[in-house]
Write a protein that holds these residues in place. Structure first.
Motif, PDB file in Angstrom:
ATOM      1  N   SER A  33       0.805  -1.222   0.000  1.00  0.00           N
ATOM      2  CA  SER A  33       0.000   0.000   0.000  1.00  0.00           C
ATOM      3  C   SER A  33       0.837   1.272   0.000  1.00  0.00           C
ATOM      4  CB  SER A  33      -0.918   0.003   1.223  1.00  0.00           C
ATOM      5  OG  SER A  33      -0.144  -0.075   2.421  1.00  0.00           O
ATOM      6  N   TYR A  77      -4.142  -6.819  -5.870  1.00  0.00           N
ATOM      7  CA  TYR A  77      -4.773  -6.327  -4.643  1.00  0.00           C
ATOM      8  C   TYR A  77      -5.721  -5.172  -4.964  1.00  0.00           C
ATOM      9  CZ  TYR A  77      -4.964  -5.049   0.346  1.00  0.00           C
ATOM     10  OH  TYR A  77      -5.386  -4.782   1.635  1.00  0.00           O
ATOM     11  N   ARG A  78      -5.275  -4.273  -5.825  1.00  0.00           N
ATOM     12  CA  ARG A  78      -6.113  -3.111  -6.182  1.00  0.00           C
ATOM     13  C   ARG A  78      -7.312  -3.524  -7.023  1.00  0.00           C
ATOM     14  NH1 ARG A  78      -1.577  -1.944  -4.500  1.00  0.00           N
ATOM     15  NH2 ARG A  78      -0.827   0.118  -3.794  1.00  0.00           N
ATOM     16  N   LEU A  79      -7.195  -4.638  -7.724  1.00  0.00           N
ATOM     17  CA  LEU A  79      -8.323  -5.183  -8.485  1.00  0.00           C
ATOM     18  C   LEU A  79      -9.213  -6.083  -7.625  1.00  0.00           C
ATOM     19  CD1 LEU A  79      -6.411  -6.099 -11.780  1.00  0.00           C
ATOM     20  CD2 LEU A  79      -8.026  -4.209 -11.456  1.00  0.00           C
ATOM     21  N   ARG A  80      -8.833  -6.182  -6.334  1.00  0.00           N
ATOM     22  CA  ARG A  80      -9.573  -7.027  -5.372  1.00  0.00           C
ATOM     23  C   ARG A  80      -9.567  -8.504  -5.781  1.00  0.00           C
ATOM     24  NH1 ARG A  80     -11.592  -4.073  -1.569  1.00  0.00           N
ATOM     25  NH2 ARG A  80     -12.861  -5.782  -0.739  1.00  0.00           N
ATOM     26  N   SER A  81      -8.527  -8.896  -6.496  1.00  0.00           N
ATOM     27  CA  SER A  81      -8.315 -10.321  -6.802  1.00  0.00           C
ATOM     28  C   SER A  81      -7.344 -10.864  -5.758  1.00  0.00           C
ATOM     29  CB  SER A  81      -7.746 -10.489  -8.214  1.00  0.00           C
ATOM     30  OG  SER A  81      -8.628  -9.969  -9.183  1.00  0.00           O
ATOM     31  N   PHE A  82      -7.862 -11.088  -4.564  1.00  0.00           N
ATOM     32  CA  PHE A  82      -6.985 -11.355  -3.423  1.00  0.00           C
ATOM     33  C   PHE A  82      -6.289 -12.710  -3.496  1.00  0.00           C
ATOM     34  CE2 PHE A  82     -10.130  -8.340  -1.448  1.00  0.00           C
ATOM     35  CZ  PHE A  82      -9.258  -7.257  -1.422  1.00  0.00           C
ATOM     36  N   ASP A 120      -1.986 -10.192   5.589  1.00  0.00           N
ATOM     37  CA  ASP A 120      -3.164  -9.442   5.162  1.00  0.00           C
ATOM     38  C   ASP A 120      -3.803 -10.055   3.920  1.00  0.00           C
ATOM     39  OD1 ASP A 120      -5.044  -7.302   4.868  1.00  0.00           O
ATOM     40  OD2 ASP A 120      -3.702  -6.377   3.413  1.00  0.00           O
ATOM     41  N   VAL A 121      -3.011 -10.291   2.883  1.00  0.00           N
ATOM     42  CA  VAL A 121      -3.598 -10.815   1.637  1.00  0.00           C
ATOM     43  C   VAL A 121      -4.050 -12.262   1.814  1.00  0.00           C
ATOM     44  CG1 VAL A 121      -2.396  -9.230   0.100  1.00  0.00           C
ATOM     45  CG2 VAL A 121      -1.311 -11.389   0.702  1.00  0.00           C
ATOM     46  N   ARG A 124      -7.478 -12.066   3.390  1.00  0.00           N
ATOM     47  CA  ARG A 124      -8.455 -11.604   2.410  1.00  0.00           C
ATOM     48  C   ARG A 124      -8.728 -12.673   1.355  1.00  0.00           C
ATOM     49  NH1 ARG A 124      -9.262  -5.940   2.518  1.00  0.00           N
ATOM     50  NH2 ARG A 124      -7.891  -4.882   4.029  1.00  0.00           N
ATOM     51  N   ASN A 127     -11.033 -15.207   2.873  1.00  0.00           N
ATOM     52  CA  ASN A 127     -12.399 -14.666   2.947  1.00  0.00           C
ATOM     53  C   ASN A 127     -13.067 -14.708   1.575  1.00  0.00           C
ATOM     54  OD1 ASN A 127     -11.980 -14.150   5.648  1.00  0.00           O
ATOM     55  ND2 ASN A 127     -11.542 -11.982   5.368  1.00  0.00           N
ATOM     56  N   GLN A 128     -12.310 -14.369   0.549  1.00  0.00           N
ATOM     57  CA  GLN A 128     -12.853 -14.381  -0.813  1.00  0.00           C
ATOM     58  C   GLN A 128     -13.194 -15.800  -1.253  1.00  0.00           C
ATOM     59  OE1 GLN A 128     -10.367 -12.805  -4.230  1.00  0.00           O
ATOM     60  NE2 GLN A 128     -11.813 -11.105  -4.012  1.00  0.00           N
TER      61      GLN A 128
END
Length: 405
Positions: A33, A77-82, A120-121, A124, A127-128
């Motif tokens: 980040s 990560y920014r594309l939320r493809s965790f 963190d990833v 996430r 969770n995904q």
């Protein structure tokens, strides 16, 4: 496709910082980040219209590999493809570990940053995956990878202590503690504490205070779970007293375990503390009042009412110990009301409990309760089973609770 020059510049920056042993700045720019990462990704996206170019870049060394995987992870990560972000971050982390074994203390901030981002990833990603009813397990895999970093710190053989990776041992241990506790793998926490105790490390007191506080919180919490309350109290008090003044959440976590230990010693939480920490007041405020007043009936009602909360927080057994304080205070009331007679019959005590609303206790149970209180030191005296009486000490039959700890 042509080589992405912006990525090449970023790779060169990573290598330059590595060659300069500038761990602090390298750790800053390698964050998923970080502003630097944002700028690089923004520049690449402006030039190519997407981040697909990251998948096609050649690597000619470990730092090239680390950098490419880092920016791939950051883009995903920014594309939320965790899940993809996790895979790339794990690749970056593992590539760093290959060279970390030959590095010295300066590189520790980089290891910390990569470890935190990996946690963190991984969370996430799990969770995904769970949201799509797929199998997770990324956080467990990340934990195993981070454990390798911990081992490389703890077992470092650098002869100059000032340059040793051993100074990262407790920081990495604390990251692992958090992961193990999340998995409820308390046996692994205990194993790690034993490994730390057996290793050749500098004294804990020589490590940064933040590492000391976090480690002693986890060690105290584990001692608390294992019902080693004296050791738990020592570590948790240290953590509370040396925790950052404004660390409200951390202090609340410490107090969740520490408060019932202190209550069992007759030390009810102060009203100022309860005002400052509403969650502690909600958990223990009324219980402390009931115990201090010897209101056993109210204490039992509250214990039953909050049972699931105490079970969920792992504090139920510790709170049950406080019940002895409530019983002791009730017995003291009966002792005073009946004229401070040192010879008290079991039946009279049963009648006193009944008057206080505890009607389901008979003589054998009363004798058992008294025996436990005498054994634990809450009252001084002895029991005469044949005569059905408790003979209390004429000198301080109810010793101060603080002296019992």
């Amino acid at each position: 496709m042509a080589v992405c020059q912006r990525l090449v510049q970023a790779q060169h920056k990573f290598k330059t910082l590595n060659n300069a042993n500038n761990g602090a700045e390298l750790a800053q720019v390698i964050q998923l980040s970080s502003l630097y990462t944002d700028r690089v990704l923004e520049d690449i996206h402006k030039e190519y219209g997407s981040w697909d170019v990251l998948e096609m870049q050649p690597t000619r060394g470990v730092w090239d590999e680390i950098a490419v995987a880092h920016f791939q992870a950051a883009a995903a990560y920014r594309l939320r493809s965790f899940v993809d972000a996790y895979t790339c971050q794990l690749s970056s982390f593992n590539a760093f570990l290959r060279i970390f074994r030959n590095m010295t203390q300066w590189s520790l901030p980089v290891l910390y940053t990569l470890s935190r981002d990996l946690c963190d990833v991984a969370q996430r990603a799990d969770n995904q995956l769970a949201a799509s009813s797929s199998q997770g397990g990324k956080l467990e895999e990340a934990t195993r990878a981070i454990n390798q970093g911990f081992s490389l710190c703890m077992t470092d053989r650098e002869p100059l202590l000032g340059k040793s990776r051993k100074w990262g041992t407790f920081r990495m241990a604390n990251i692992l503690f958090a992961l193990y506790v999340r998995h409820k793998a308390y046996n692994l926490c205990d194993s790690m504490i034993r490994a730390l105790k057996a290793s050749e490390l500098p004294p804990l007191e020589e490590f940064p205070m933040s590492d000391q506080v976090t480690f002693r919180y986890y060690r105290g919490m584990l001692a608390f779970r294992n019902e080693k309350y004296t050791a738990a109290k020592e570590d948790l008090l240290f953590a509370l007293e040396h925790c950052f003044r404004d660390s409200y959440n951390n202090k609340t976590r410490i107090l969740v375990c520490l408060t019932p230990i202190m209550m069992a010693e007759g030390r009810a939480p102060h009203s100022r503390l309860l005002r400052r920490y509403p969650p502690i007041k909600a958990m223990y405020g009324e219980l402390a009042k009931a115990a201090k007043a010897g209101n056993l009936r109210r204490f039992d009602e509250l214990l039953q009412e909050k049972e699931q909360l105490f079970v969920n927080t792992g504090t139920f057994i510790a709170v049950e110990r406080v019940r002895k304080v409530a019983i002791r205070q009730l017995l003291r009331k009966i002792y005073v009301i009946t004229g401070q007679n040192s010879r008290m019959s079991f039946q009279m005590l049963c009648d006193g409990f009944a008057a206080a609303g505890i009607t389901d206790i008979d003589i054998p149970e009363m004798e058992s309760v008294l025996a436990d209180l005498v054994f634990c030191g809450y009252i001084k005296g002895y029991l005469s089973h044949d005569h059905g009486i408790a003979v209390l000490s004429k000198l301080q039959p109810f010793p101060p609770l603080v002296s019992i700890a």
